[in-house]
Design a protein around this motif. Structure first.
Motif, PDB file in Angstrom:
ATOM      1  N   SER A  62       0.510  10.019   1.882  1.00 14.17           N
ATOM      2  CA  SER A  62       0.548   9.934   0.421  1.00 14.17           C
ATOM      3  C   SER A  62      -0.694   9.249  -0.135  1.00 14.17           C
ATOM      4  CB  SER A  62       1.792   9.139  -0.001  1.00 14.17           C
ATOM      5  OG  SER A  62       1.714   8.852  -1.383  1.00 14.17           O
ATOM      6  N   PRO A  63      -1.229   9.784  -1.224  1.00 14.46           N
ATOM      7  CA  PRO A  63      -2.391   9.141  -1.853  1.00 14.46           C
ATOM      8  C   PRO A  63      -2.061   7.761  -2.425  1.00 14.46           C
ATOM      9  CG  PRO A  63      -1.603  10.994  -3.178  1.00 14.46           C
ATOM     10  CD  PRO A  63      -0.850  11.043  -1.891  1.00 14.46           C
ATOM     11  N   VAL A  64      -0.770   7.448  -2.513  1.00 16.18           N
ATOM     12  CA  VAL A  64      -0.363   6.115  -2.966  1.00 16.18           C
ATOM     13  C   VAL A  64      -0.759   5.047  -1.939  1.00 16.18           C
ATOM     14  CG1 VAL A  64       1.697   4.689  -3.338  1.00 16.18           C
ATOM     15  CG2 VAL A  64       1.491   6.898  -4.470  1.00 16.18           C
ATOM     16  N   ARG A  65      -0.837   5.460  -0.680  1.00 16.90           N
ATOM     17  CA  ARG A  65      -1.232   4.515   0.376  1.00 16.90           C
ATOM     18  C   ARG A  65      -2.683   4.083   0.176  1.00 16.90           C
ATOM     19  NH1 ARG A  65       2.703   2.860   4.269  1.00 16.90           N
ATOM     20  NH2 ARG A  65       4.233   4.521   4.409  1.00 16.90           N
ATOM     21  N   TYR A  66      -2.965   2.834   0.563  1.00 12.32           N
ATOM     22  CA  TYR A  66      -4.336   2.350   0.428  1.00 12.32           C
ATOM     23  C   TYR A  66      -5.263   3.033   1.449  1.00 12.32           C
ATOM     24  CZ  TYR A  66      -2.140  -1.418  -2.266  1.00 12.32           C
ATOM     25  OH  TYR A  66      -1.431  -2.134  -3.198  1.00 12.32           O
ATOM     26  N   SER A  67      -4.702   3.402   2.582  1.00 14.64           N
ATOM     27  CA  SER A  67      -5.520   4.046   3.613  1.00 14.64           C
ATOM     28  C   SER A  67      -4.736   5.212   4.210  1.00 14.64           C
ATOM     29  CB  SER A  67      -5.863   3.015   4.698  1.00 14.64           C
ATOM     30  OG  SER A  67      -6.662   3.594   5.679  1.00 14.64           O
ATOM     31  N   PRO A  68      -4.597   6.270   3.408  1.00 13.30           N
ATOM     32  CA  PRO A  68      -3.757   7.388   3.879  1.00 13.30           C
ATOM     33  C   PRO A  68      -4.410   8.177   5.011  1.00 13.30           C
ATOM     34  CG  PRO A  68      -4.816   7.950   1.793  1.00 13.30           C
ATOM     35  CD  PRO A  68      -5.180   6.526   2.085  1.00 13.30           C
ATOM     36  N   ILE A  69      -3.558   8.817   5.764  1.00 13.77           N
ATOM     37  CA  ILE A  69      -4.061   9.734   6.789  1.00 13.77           C
ATOM     38  C   ILE A  69      -4.631  10.956   6.071  1.00 13.77           C
ATOM     39  CG2 ILE A  69      -3.351  11.229   8.712  1.00 13.77           C
ATOM     40  CD1 ILE A  69      -1.162   9.179   9.338  1.00 13.77           C
ATOM     41  N   ASP A  70      -5.686  11.507   6.636  1.00 18.17           N
ATOM     42  CA  ASP A  70      -6.353  12.661   6.036  1.00 18.17           C
ATOM     43  C   ASP A  70      -5.340  13.783   5.746  1.00 18.17           C
ATOM     44  OD1 ASP A  70      -7.902  14.781   5.319  1.00 18.17           O
ATOM     45  OD2 ASP A  70      -9.217  14.706   7.082  1.00 18.17           O
ATOM     46  N   ALA A  71      -5.311  14.206   4.497  1.00 23.44           N
ATOM     47  CA  ALA A  71      -4.338  15.225   4.083  1.00 23.44           C
ATOM     48  C   ALA A  71      -4.492  16.537   4.849  1.00 23.44           C
ATOM     49  CB  ALA A  71      -4.458  15.466   2.588  1.00 23.44           C
TER      50      ALA A  71
END
Lengths: 115, 256
Positions: A62-71
């Motif tokens: 999720s883009p809400v995460r500060y360090s999201p996994i690559d979409a």
């Protein structure tokens, strides 16, 4: 002024994130006595419901995460992760729509005084 | 020994405004969320890793103890006491800013940039924690008994953690003492009641400073102040007369 760990809730309270959020069954009788064992009211119960939902639905993609996994990664392309991202985005969007609705309703009440 | 004649408001429970006035409702233990088994013995003996005090410490009492030392060193001179208290707090902030950044595991971060701080501040709007909702007062605070700063601080600490900030970079900051804050209404400051303390969640910024997620500081949800800015804003509302009203060893009361 004091800095504390994030667990501390209030200045003179023993309440702590870890013990449950609106009270501690100190005497073990199965009830939270509101005069001696309860710290909060439904405010915290509702926040906890929100966090339960967040824990369940907030994907690492999720883009809400500060360090999201690559979409574009295979993990984030899985139907389960896609569903989670969509679900949480929708939930937050609807909460904001609800907030605007409440604001509009309140504004309408203010301008439509009885005749 | 000198005694400090302050009204401490040591209550069994907490409130930012007026005191505790919970509706009497018996909750069964089964209704409580079971995030962790609560071990009272372990819990109450635990030491807060940030300040070295027991986790359940009464900050009113901790403040009284520290203030007593400051008052003695300042010979009861109110202006000196106030300057010493401010210096003590600014030194504390500097000490916190000098801390090394913690290591962040994969998919977590050790500090937030400006955009992340603002997005997190604004996230409260989509939750029941947001006290500017029109249905908030009637639902949670019909008697106006709570300020709910402790609830919003609780919210922000968990929100920041769940979004991926490491715990070492999340703190609570407390200003303890009788306060009479004002909120601007059409640029006119309106008193909003009496607080016994104010608390908010602070997060580490990528520049090493600590920033406060507090929607009371900026209702428009655009500004995340540094802890220094936040402290300088709220300390104006501390009731200094009450704060430094001291009964000296000779029994005379000296208020400044």
């Amino acid at each position: 002024m004091f800095f504390t760990d994030p667990d501390k809730i209030g200045a003179s309270s023993n309440a702590c994130n870890e013990e449950g959020f609106y009270g501690t069954d100190i005497n073990g009788d199965g009830f939270i006595d509101s005069s001696t064992e309860a710290f909060y009211n439904e405010y915290f119960i509702d926040i906890d419901r929100y966090f339960d939902k967040m824990v369940e639905n907030l994907s690492f993609c999720s883009p809400v995460r500060y360090s999201p996994i690559d979409a574009k990664s295979s993990f984030c392309q899985s139907p389960e992760q896609k569903r989670k991202v969509e679900s949480w985005t929708d939930y937050v969007r609807w909460q904001r729509v609800l907030l605007e609705h409440l604001r509009s309703e309140e504004a309408l009440k203010r301008v439509s005084g009885g005749g | 020994m000198q005694k400090i004649a302050m009204t401490l408001g040591i209550l069994a429970t907490i409130a930012c405004q007026h005191g505790f006035a919970a509706e009497s409702r018996r909750l069964t233990v089964g209704e409580m969320p079971s995030r962790a088994e609560f071990d009272a013995e372990e819990h109450y003996s635990r030491i807060d890793s940030t300040n070295g005090l027991p986790i359940g410490v009464d900050l009113y009492q901790a403040k009284t103890n520290e203030l007593g030392d400051i008052i003695r060193a300042s010979h009861g001179n109110g202006d000196r006491v106030e300057r010493a208290v401010i210096k003590r707090n600014l030194d504390l902030i500097a000490k916190m800013e000098a801390l090394e950044f913690p290591n962040a595991p994969k998919n977590r971060v050790s500090a937030l940039n400006l955009k992340q701080r603002i997005k997190t501040l604004q996230a409260i709007e989509a939750t029941t924690a947001y006290d500017d909702r029109t249905d908030f007062k009637s639902k949670y605070d019909p008697k106006g008994a709570f300020g709910f700063c402790f609830g919003r601080a609780y919210y922000y600490a968990n929100e920041a953690g769940l979004r991926g900030l490491v715990k070492e970079s999340i703190k609570k900051v407390f200003i303890v003492g009788k306060m009479e804050p004002h909120s601007p209404l059409f640029r006119i400051p309106i008193p909003v009641g009496t607080w016994q303390f104010h608390v908010a969640t602070a997060v580490r910024g990528t520049d090493g400073k600590w920033y406060v997620l507090d929607n009371h500081y900026d209702k428009s949800l655009k500004e995340v102040p540094t802890v220094t800015e936040w402290y300088n804003y709220y300390r104006k509302y501390l009731d200094s007369k009450e704060e430094y009203k001291i009964t000296m060893a000779d029994g005379k009361t000296r208020a400044h």
